[in-house]
Design a protein around this motif. Structure first.
Motif, mmCIF file in Angstrom:
data_model
loop_
_atom_site.group_PDB
_atom_site.id
_atom_site.type_symbol
_atom_site.label_atom_id
_atom_site.label_comp_id
_atom_site.label_asym_id
_atom_site.label_seq_id
_atom_site.Cartn_x
_atom_site.Cartn_y
_atom_site.Cartn_z
ATOM 1 N N ARG A 258 -48.921 85.454 -86.783
ATOM 2 C CA ARG A 258 -49.981 86.408 -86.454
ATOM 3 C C ARG A 258 -51.345 85.924 -86.901
ATOM 4 N N LEU A 259 -51.502 84.636 -87.064
ATOM 5 C CA LEU A 259 -52.764 84.137 -87.589
ATOM 6 C C LEU A 259 -53.860 84.185 -86.532
ATOM 7 N N PRO A 260 -55.014 84.732 -86.886
ATOM 8 C CA PRO A 260 -56.139 84.665 -85.958
ATOM 9 C C PRO A 260 -56.626 83.220 -85.836
ATOM 10 N N ALA A 261 -57.325 82.903 -84.745
ATOM 11 C CA ALA A 261 -57.800 81.533 -84.534
ATOM 12 C C ALA A 261 -58.872 81.173 -85.551
ATOM 13 N N LEU A 262 -58.992 79.884 -85.852
ATOM 14 C CA LEU A 262 -60.080 79.414 -86.718
ATOM 15 C C LEU A 262 -61.410 79.665 -86.025
ATOM 16 N N PRO A 263 -62.455 79.980 -86.784
ATOM 17 C CA PRO A 263 -63.780 80.094 -86.170
ATOM 18 C C PRO A 263 -64.126 78.817 -85.384
ATOM 19 N N ALA A 264 -64.897 78.995 -84.321
ATOM 20 C CA ALA A 264 -65.120 77.909 -83.351
ATOM 21 C C ALA A 264 -65.699 76.632 -83.953
ATOM 22 N N GLN A 265 -66.558 76.771 -84.974
ATOM 23 C CA GLN A 265 -67.215 75.551 -85.491
ATOM 24 C C GLN A 265 -66.294 74.691 -86.357
ATOM 25 N N CYS A 266 -65.103 75.183 -86.663
ATOM 26 C CA CYS A 266 -64.202 74.453 -87.565
ATOM 27 C C CYS A 266 -63.588 73.232 -86.898
ATOM 28 N N GLN A 267 -63.387 72.209 -87.730
ATOM 29 C CA GLN A 267 -62.606 71.061 -87.278
ATOM 30 C C GLN A 267 -61.214 71.212 -87.884
ATOM 31 N N PRO A 268 -60.217 71.523 -87.062
ATOM 32 C CA PRO A 268 -58.881 71.776 -87.614
ATOM 33 C C PRO A 268 -58.309 70.538 -88.298
ATOM 34 N N VAL A 269 -57.615 70.754 -89.385
ATOM 35 C CA VAL A 269 -57.022 69.658 -90.149
ATOM 36 C C VAL A 269 -55.959 68.923 -89.320
ATOM 37 N N TRP A 270 -55.417 69.613 -88.316
ATOM 38 C CA TRP A 270 -54.311 69.050 -87.529
ATOM 39 C C TRP A 270 -54.781 68.348 -86.248
ATOM 40 N N LEU A 271 -56.087 68.116 -86.133
ATOM 41 C CA LEU A 271 -56.665 67.646 -84.872
ATOM 42 C C LEU A 271 -55.913 66.484 -84.215
ATOM 43 N N ASN A 272 -55.559 65.478 -85.005
ATOM 44 C CA ASN A 272 -54.886 64.314 -84.418
ATOM 45 C C ASN A 272 -53.412 64.212 -84.765
ATOM 46 N N TRP A 273 -52.851 65.291 -85.237
ATOM 47 C CA TRP A 273 -51.453 65.234 -85.632
ATOM 48 C C TRP A 273 -50.552 65.190 -84.391
ATOM 49 N N PRO A 274 -49.642 64.227 -84.349
ATOM 50 C CA PRO A 274 -48.739 64.133 -83.187
ATOM 51 C C PRO A 274 -47.920 65.406 -82.981
ATOM 52 N N GLU A 275 -47.547 66.069 -84.081
ATOM 53 C CA GLU A 275 -46.740 67.302 -83.975
ATOM 54 C C GLU A 275 -47.465 68.363 -83.159
ATOM 55 N N VAL A 276 -48.792 68.373 -83.294
ATOM 56 C CA VAL A 276 -49.576 69.407 -82.611
ATOM 57 C C VAL A 276 -49.958 68.945 -81.210
ATOM 58 N N LEU A 277 -50.265 67.656 -81.075
ATOM 59 C CA LEU A 277 -50.615 67.123 -79.749
ATOM 60 C C LEU A 277 -49.456 67.342 -78.777
ATOM 61 N N SER A 278 -48.231 67.177 -79.269
ATOM 62 C CA SER A 278 -47.067 67.345 -78.393
ATOM 63 C C SER A 278 -46.861 68.803 -77.995
ATOM 64 N N LEU A 279 -47.460 69.725 -78.758
ATOM 65 C CA LEU A 279 -47.314 71.149 -78.458
ATOM 66 C C LEU A 279 -47.954 71.528 -77.151
ATOM 67 N N ASP A 280 -49.091 70.898 -76.852
ATOM 68 C CA ASP A 280 -49.837 71.259 -75.649
ATOM 69 C C ASP A 280 -48.943 71.184 -74.418
ATOM 70 N N THR A 281 -48.188 70.075 -74.346
ATOM 71 C CA THR A 281 -47.317 69.916 -73.180
ATOM 72 C C THR A 281 -46.205 70.955 -73.204
ATOM 73 N N VAL A 282 -45.659 71.200 -74.418
ATOM 74 C CA VAL A 282 -44.610 72.215 -74.532
ATOM 75 C C VAL A 282 -45.168 73.565 -74.119
ATOM 76 N N GLY A 283 -46.369 73.885 -74.684
ATOM 77 C CA GLY A 283 -46.987 75.177 -74.390
ATOM 78 C C GLY A 283 -47.241 75.361 -72.903
ATOM 79 N N ALA A 284 -47.699 74.257 -72.239
ATOM 80 C CA ALA A 284 -48.056 74.347 -70.824
ATOM 81 C C ALA A 284 -46.835 74.643 -69.952
ATOM 82 N N SER A 285 -45.682 74.194 -70.418
ATOM 83 C CA SER A 285 -44.497 74.385 -69.588
ATOM 84 C C SER A 285 -43.865 75.778 -69.785
ATOM 85 N N HIS A 286 -44.477 76.576 -70.663
ATOM 86 C CA HIS A 286 -43.907 77.909 -70.910
ATOM 87 C C HIS A 286 -44.719 78.990 -70.212
#
Ligand code: AMP
Ligand code: MN
Ligand code: MN
Ligand code: MN
Length: 286
Positions: A258-286
């Motif tokens: 239930r976490l709200p999104a980070l404020p827009a100006q933030c640079q997320p700590v996970w920006l280049n993490w492969p675990e998160v990059l792979s999510l986009d494709t998973v998310g898109a297929s759902h």
């Protein structure tokens, strides 16, 4: 979907590592960091469960630190769970907790509360002894209505169950995390009750030591604090992290997923993490 701060029974959480992963998966979390206090003993079990749930587990820890006489928490993300140097340093921090718990119990006795050490040990079983375990005992015995009020009445500075304790130094915590291949994150900065000048000093020192991120969205921050700490992150060129700091049903500030999104100006700590990059494709297929 991304929750980078949560506890299991290895520290003061209510769910075992496997149960926590299951609960996170059921709540819609896809990337979870297990960050037990001063212990990485739950990571293997959590990893096993995460594979079964098709979820990404981030190896984490939350280290207790003393900085200028204050207690801070530093989260390490992506640490190496087999790092012997880290493991033995954490064992040292845990050892000090038993003696501290005995002193806390003696303090409570002066207020007429007996058997707290034994009861807290029962709650903790094999895990580390924390103030949360004392809180559960005190709530069960009706000394206060919930964990929040029990802390205020008995377990914070100036109260009968509070004991000053010397934790790890900030420098050691950050370097242990970094040397283990991890990212050091200042946990829940809004909880430290320090003035702006001290916060600036802390962030300056944390960054100079190699700290990389601060928690902006966390269970104990208010929406106003999300904005406030997003600004601090920007000011210091630090990345932003987010996590529920989940401990279990009824004892957490916030549920999982239930976490709200980070404020827009933030640079997320996970920006280049492969675990998160792979999510986009998973998310898109759902
Ligand atoms: P310790 O590391 O033994 O000092 O225990 C600290 C733990 O107690 C934290 O990790 C939280 O889980 C919990 N805690 C600390 N302050 C509060 C509070 N005000 N309300 C609820 N839980 C708290
Ligand atoms: Mn805790
Ligand atoms: Mn904490
Ligand atoms: Mn925590």
């Amino acid at each position: 979907m991304i929750d980078l701060h949560a506890h299991s029974t290895v520290s003061d959480g209510m769910l075992t590592p496997a149960e926590l992963v299951q609960h996170a998966a059921n709540s819609g979390v896809r990337v979870l960091a297990l960050t037990d206090h001063d212990d990485i003993g739950g990571l293997a079990e959590a990893r096993h469960a995460a594979v079964q749930q098709n979820m990404h587990l981030i190896n984490g820890v939350e280290i207790s630190v003393t900085w200028n006489k204050r207690t801070l928490h530093i989260v390490g993300l992506k640490i190496n769970p087999d790092d012997e140097v880290l493991k033995s340093a954490l064992a040292g921090v845990r050892a000090g907790r038993v003696e501290r718990a005995r002193k806390m119990s003696q303090g409570l006795e002066k207020s007429g509360i007996y058997g707290a050490f034994e009861a807290a040990s029962q709650y903790a079983q094999d895990s580390i002894l924390t103030r949360m375990h004392f809180a559960r005992f005190l709530v069960e015995k009706n000394y206060a209505k919930d964990t929040k009020s029990v802390f205020k009445k008995y377990l914070v500075k100036g109260k009968p169950g509070y004991v000053e304790h010397e934790w790890m130094s900030l420098e050691s915590a950050v370097s242990l995390i970094k040397n283990s291949g991890g990212v050091a994150v200042l946990a829940h900065p809004g909880r430290y009750e320090i003035k702006r000048t001290s916060m600036l000093l802390l962030l300056e020192e944390f960054r100079a030591l190699g700290g990389e991120a601060i928690e902006v969205v966390t269970g104990s921050h208010t929406p106003a604090q999300y904005v406030e700490y997003a600004k601090y992150a920007q000011l210091f060129g630090l990345k932003a992290s987010q996590g529920s700091d989940y401990h279990g049903h009824g004892i957490s500030f916030m549920g999982m997923g239930r976490l709200p999104a980070l404020p827009a100006q933030c640079q997320p700590v996970w920006l280049n993490w492969p675990e998160v990059l792979s999510l986009d494709t998973v998310g898109a297929s759902h």
